[in-house]
Scaffold this motif. Structure first.
Motif, PDB file in Angstrom:
ATOM      1  N   UNK A  53     106.328 -49.578  82.683  1.00 50.17           N
ATOM      2  CA  UNK A  53     107.244 -50.354  81.860  1.00 50.17           C
ATOM      3  C   UNK A  53     107.400 -49.778  80.468  1.00 50.17           C
ATOM      4  N   UNK A  54     108.633 -49.723  79.981  1.00 50.92           N
ATOM      5  CA  UNK A  54     108.890 -49.240  78.631  1.00 50.92           C
ATOM      6  C   UNK A  54     109.076 -47.743  78.538  1.00 50.92           C
ATOM      7  N   UNK A  55     109.032 -47.017  79.644  1.00 48.94           N
ATOM      8  CA  UNK A  55     109.209 -45.565  79.629  1.00 48.94           C
ATOM      9  C   UNK A  55     110.607 -45.213  80.122  1.00 48.94           C
ATOM     10  N   UNK A  56     111.302 -44.405  79.381  1.00 48.08           N
ATOM     11  CA  UNK A  56     112.642 -43.986  79.759  1.00 48.08           C
ATOM     12  C   UNK A  56     112.548 -42.712  80.594  1.00 48.08           C
ATOM     13  N   UNK A  57     113.226 -42.712  81.726  1.00 38.45           N
ATOM     14  CA  UNK A  57     113.205 -41.544  82.604  1.00 38.45           C
ATOM     15  C   UNK A  57     113.830 -40.328  81.920  1.00 38.45           C
ATOM     16  N   UNK A  58     114.907 -40.543  81.170  1.00 40.73           N
ATOM     17  CA  UNK A  58     115.575 -39.430  80.483  1.00 40.73           C
ATOM     18  C   UNK A  58     114.668 -38.812  79.419  1.00 40.73           C
ATOM     19  N   UNK A  59     114.005 -39.649  78.652  1.00 40.04           N
ATOM     20  CA  UNK A  59     113.117 -39.131  77.595  1.00 40.04           C
ATOM     21  C   UNK A  59     111.937 -38.394  78.214  1.00 40.04           C
ATOM     22  N   UNK A  60     111.407 -38.908  79.304  1.00 36.92           N
ATOM     23  CA  UNK A  60     110.274 -38.231  79.931  1.00 36.92           C
ATOM     24  C   UNK A  60     110.688 -36.874  80.492  1.00 36.92           C
ATOM     25  N   UNK A  61     111.912 -36.753  81.004  1.00 36.04           N
ATOM     26  CA  UNK A  61     112.399 -35.456  81.477  1.00 36.04           C
ATOM     27  C   UNK A  61     112.549 -34.483  80.320  1.00 36.04           C
ATOM     28  N   UNK A  62     113.104 -34.948  79.210  1.00 26.55           N
ATOM     29  CA  UNK A  62     113.289 -34.077  78.040  1.00 26.55           C
ATOM     30  C   UNK A  62     111.940 -33.599  77.519  1.00 26.55           C
ATOM     31  N   UNK A  63     110.977 -34.484  77.405  1.00 26.11           N
ATOM     32  CA  UNK A  63     109.644 -34.110  76.935  1.00 26.11           C
ATOM     33  C   UNK A  63     108.977 -33.150  77.916  1.00 26.11           C
ATOM     34  N   UNK A  64     109.159 -33.396  79.211  1.00 21.72           N
ATOM     35  CA  UNK A  64     108.593 -32.491  80.214  1.00 21.72           C
ATOM     36  C   UNK A  64     109.163 -31.099  80.122  1.00 21.72           C
ATOM     37  N   UNK A  65     110.473 -30.990  79.920  1.00 22.27           N
ATOM     38  CA  UNK A  65     111.111 -29.677  79.784  1.00 22.27           C
ATOM     39  C   UNK A  65     110.643 -28.994  78.510  1.00 22.27           C
ATOM     40  N   UNK A  66     110.521 -29.751  77.418  1.00 21.86           N
ATOM     41  CA  UNK A  66     110.027 -29.159  76.170  1.00 21.86           C
ATOM     42  C   UNK A  66     108.586 -28.662  76.310  1.00 21.86           C
TER      43      UNK A  66
END
Length: 52
Positions: free
Chosen positions: A6-19
């Motif tokens: 809960x509270x985690x954005x899938x888009x933000x987690x993808x961006x952080x993972x790519x970074x």
């Protein structure tokens, strides 16, 4: 299946993972020139341990 937190954005987690993957790739790229020197050091360390 994955569990969503809960509270985690899938888009933000993808961006952080790519970074994070890009940072790891950049560090590996920067460490490439040390490869031959590292092989020499390991070769000298193993010289006395290999019989023959």
């Amino acid at each position: 299946m994955t569990t969503r937190v809960g509270g985690r954005s899938l888009a933000v987690s993808w961006i952080i993972g790519v970074l994070c993957a890009a940072v790891v790739g950049a560090l590996l790229w920067l460490s490439l020139p040390a490869g031959p020197g590292l092989l020499v050091v390991v070769g000298h360390l193993l010289d006395g341990t290999v019989p023959g």
